[in-house]
Design an enzyme around this catalytic site. Structure first.
Site: not given
Ligand code: SF4
Length: 368
Positions: A100, A113, A120, A124, A127, A171, A227, A301, A349
């Site tokens: 995307e 973006c 990835c 994290c 995410c 990624g 973070h 979010n 995000c």
């Molecule tokens: S925040 Fe970035 S590095 Fe961490 S899992 Fe998501 S895409 Fe990957």
């Protein structure tokens, strides 16, 4: 770096740097160099994907290109537009993998973006892309193909074009360093997409070796996904990224070659009840107070209910976000609260996540 991306019969022109295209035209096709200049202009500046429409090329040259070369733009599977004007494009790559890209309205222009990997590996915990796992790196042609598709979509809708790029989609860009550097180099080249490096931000969890090479290249300034203000909390939120100890990461960033008026950006996602208290703000000041930096605060979010996922965290209270910002500012740290765009279409995000399914089905991705 390899430049040729050949199928058995055709060369992928989107995956050639400027010098690679020149070599293809002059050595491969035995044509003068100005033909490469003309072709470059059509491919990257005019965004034309059909050789027949490249009007100043000779008929023979167009016929040769149709036989020997291809322009495999990512195909648009799904378009979703947010109430705030943010546009999310779900794209299908030549091998059927999907990624995307998000177009974010910023006054008189758009910021795009970009994704750099399919999935990835960094996992994290906040995410959605991290949940997907890693499939493969994207090529330069696939990374920059997102810009061609994004610009064409905006032009078709009569909207302003893309002026800034953030490598903040699906990624970890520094885990795909070769293709990232080729992309950044190609972006700025004359008669091409022509987006200056100061308009491109590379968002990374912070990989010292990659940061050193990116810094030496002078091609972009990084935004670091921090973070957490302590090593202990970072290990919980970003277990793989935190394998690089925080003090080592910060020492590496202190050496990053930035220009006198530039600063390293630190991204800090505020997770309700986890890292958003004044005590955390104090720890962050201790960490960054003496550094040339700026901090972007982003409210977490949670994925939309219809995405079928259970949110691992909750959004922070607005009062806590404001208090966190005020504390950092009171300690003279330049701080911004990043407005969350495209939340209703899961383009904000941390919300991006591809859902499995056939092309045409709804799906989404996330980023640093
Ligand atoms: S925040 Fe970035 S590095 Fe961490 S899992 Fe998501 S895409 Fe990957």
């Amino acid at each position: 770096m390899t430049d040729a991306a050949e199928t058995p019969s055709k060369v992928d022109l989107l995956n050639l740097t400027r010098s690679g295209l020149e070599a293809f035209v002059t050595d491969g096709l035995r044509l003068p160099r100005f033909r490469a200049d003309q072709l470059w202009h059509w491919v990257w500046q005019r965004g034309v994907r059909d050789f027949a429409a490249m009007t100043n090329l000779s008929r023979e040259f167009k016929a040769t290109l149709a036989r020997r070369a291809m322009l495999p733009w990512p195909e648009v599977d799904v378009v979703r537009t947010s109430r705030d004007g943010t546009i999310k494009l779900l794209l299908r790559l030549a091998d059927g993998e999907r990624i995307e890209t998000v177009l974010i309205p910023m006054g008189e222009h758009y910021t795009q973006c970009l994704s750099t990997q399919v999935g990835c590996a960094m996992a994290c915990t906040f995410c959605s892309t991290g949940e997907l796992g890693f499939t493969r790196n994207m090529s330069m042609g696939e990374i920059l193909g997102q810009v061609l598709v994004g610009r064409a979509h905006l032009a078709e809708k009569g909207l302003p074009t893309v002026r800034n790029l953030v490598f903040m989609g699906m990624g970890e860009p520094l885990m795909n360093l070769t293709e990232l550097l080729r992309s950044l180099e190609t972006l700025g080249s004359a008669e091409g997409i022509s987006i200056a490096s100061r308009r491109a931000t590379v968002s990374s969890v912070g990989i010292p070796q990659g940061l050193k090479i990116l810094g030496d290249s002078g091609l972009a300034v990084p935004a670091i996904s921090l973070h957490a203000p302590t090593q202990e909390l970072r290990e919980k939120l970003m277990p793989k990224a935190a394998r690089v100890p925080l003090d080592e990461l910060l020492a590496c960033l202190d050496r990053y070659p930035i220009k006198p008026r530039e600063r390293v950006t630190y991204e800090y996602i505020l997770l309700g009840g986890v890292n958003d208290s004044i005590a955390h703000a104090k720890q962050l000041v201790k960490l960054l107070g003496q550094r040339r930096c700026k901090v972007n605060l982003i409210g977490y979010n949670p994925p939309p209910a219809d995405a079928g996922a259970t949110a691992p965290y909750r959004a922070p209270e607005q009062d806590d976000v404001l208090a966190f910002e005020a504390y950092l500012r009171s300690k003279r740290i330049t701080t911004f609260i990043r407005r969350s765009m495209g939340q209703d279409i899961a383009a904000a995000c941390g919300q991006l996540k591809l859902l499995a399914g056939p092309p045409g089905q709804e799906g989404v991705t996330a980023g640093n």
